[in-house]
Design an enzyme around this catalytic site. Structure first.
Site, PDB file in Angstrom:
ATOM      1  N   HIS A  53       0.858  -1.186   0.000  1.00  0.00           N
ATOM      2  CA  HIS A  53       0.000   0.000   0.000  1.00  0.00           C
ATOM      3  C   HIS A  53       0.894   1.236   0.000  1.00  0.00           C
ATOM      4  CE1 HIS A  53      -3.855  -1.986   1.847  1.00  0.00           C
ATOM      5  NE2 HIS A  53      -3.322  -2.708   0.877  1.00  0.00           N
ATOM      6  N   GLU A  55       0.971   3.854   1.842  1.00  0.00           N
ATOM      7  CA  GLU A  55       1.470   4.249   3.162  1.00  0.00           C
ATOM      8  C   GLU A  55       2.653   3.384   3.599  1.00  0.00           C
ATOM      9  OE1 GLU A  55      -3.137   4.314   3.667  1.00  0.00           O
ATOM     10  OE2 GLU A  55      -1.665   3.371   2.325  1.00  0.00           O
ATOM     11  N   CYS A  83      -6.174   1.820   5.894  1.00  0.00           N
ATOM     12  CA  CYS A  83      -6.785   0.583   6.366  1.00  0.00           C
ATOM     13  C   CYS A  83      -6.164   0.216   7.711  1.00  0.00           C
ATOM     14  CB  CYS A  83      -6.562  -0.535   5.339  1.00  0.00           C
ATOM     15  SG  CYS A  83      -4.841  -1.094   5.222  1.00  0.00           S
ATOM     16  N   CYS A  86      -2.345  -0.430   7.560  1.00  0.00           N
ATOM     17  CA  CYS A  86      -1.570   0.800   7.435  1.00  0.00           C
ATOM     18  C   CYS A  86      -1.640   1.642   8.705  1.00  0.00           C
ATOM     19  CB  CYS A  86      -2.026   1.587   6.216  1.00  0.00           C
ATOM     20  SG  CYS A  86      -1.603   0.748   4.666  1.00  0.00           S
TER      21      CYS A  86
END
Length: 152
Positions: A53, A55, A83, A86
């Site tokens: 992801h 992040e 999410c 993260c």
């Protein structure tokens, strides 16, 4: 430019670039001592890695740049509410402030879902600021998924 000295704009650029590569268009930048030290867009498809992801990648790159896995004093700008995975990484990295664009009622883990930072097991809670460039962040995502639906 947004009211965040261009940092959210840089995250939006990363989101657009990710979308252009066929990735879900989410972008993130890590800011330390007033400068961007890392930037990333989603790369889950390119890396065949569900943890890639924006992040997570930005945090990894920032830690490498700074030379420390703890990013105390750093801020993260991301186009979509993180999410749970993260949100945990942000906490473990000791990010000082989290700025995010659009809320994610289905997959978010900060102000939606498990609300990770409100759990007693969360050891570090960043300051959270939501709704930064929210409309533009949401439109990038809506456009991406609309285009995918129309092309299939």
């Amino acid at each position: 430019m947004t009211e965040t000295n261009g940092f959210m704009e840089a995250a939006l650029e990363e989101a657009r670039a990710a979308g252009g590569r066929g990735e879900v268009p989410i972008g993130a930048v890590v800011v330390h001592e007033g400068s961007i030290v890392a930037r990333a867009g989603n790369e889950t498809r390119a890396l065949r890695d569900i943890t890639a992801h924006a992040e997570i990648l930005a945090i990894r790159r920032a830690a490498e740049t700074i030379g420390d896995e703890r990013l105390s004093g750093a801020d993260l700008y991301v186009t979509l509410e993180p999410c749970t995975m993260c949100a945990a990484a942000i906490s473990f990295a000791r990010i000082r402030r989290l700025y995010y664009g659009a809320e994610d009622p289905k997959g978010g883990g900060v102000d939606n879902g498990v609300r990770f930072y409100r759990q007693p097991t969360c050891h570090h809670v960043p300051e959270v600021y939501s709704g930064i460039a929210e409309m533009e962040s949401a439109e990038i995502l809506r456009g991406f998924f609309r285009d995918r639906r129309e092309s299939h």
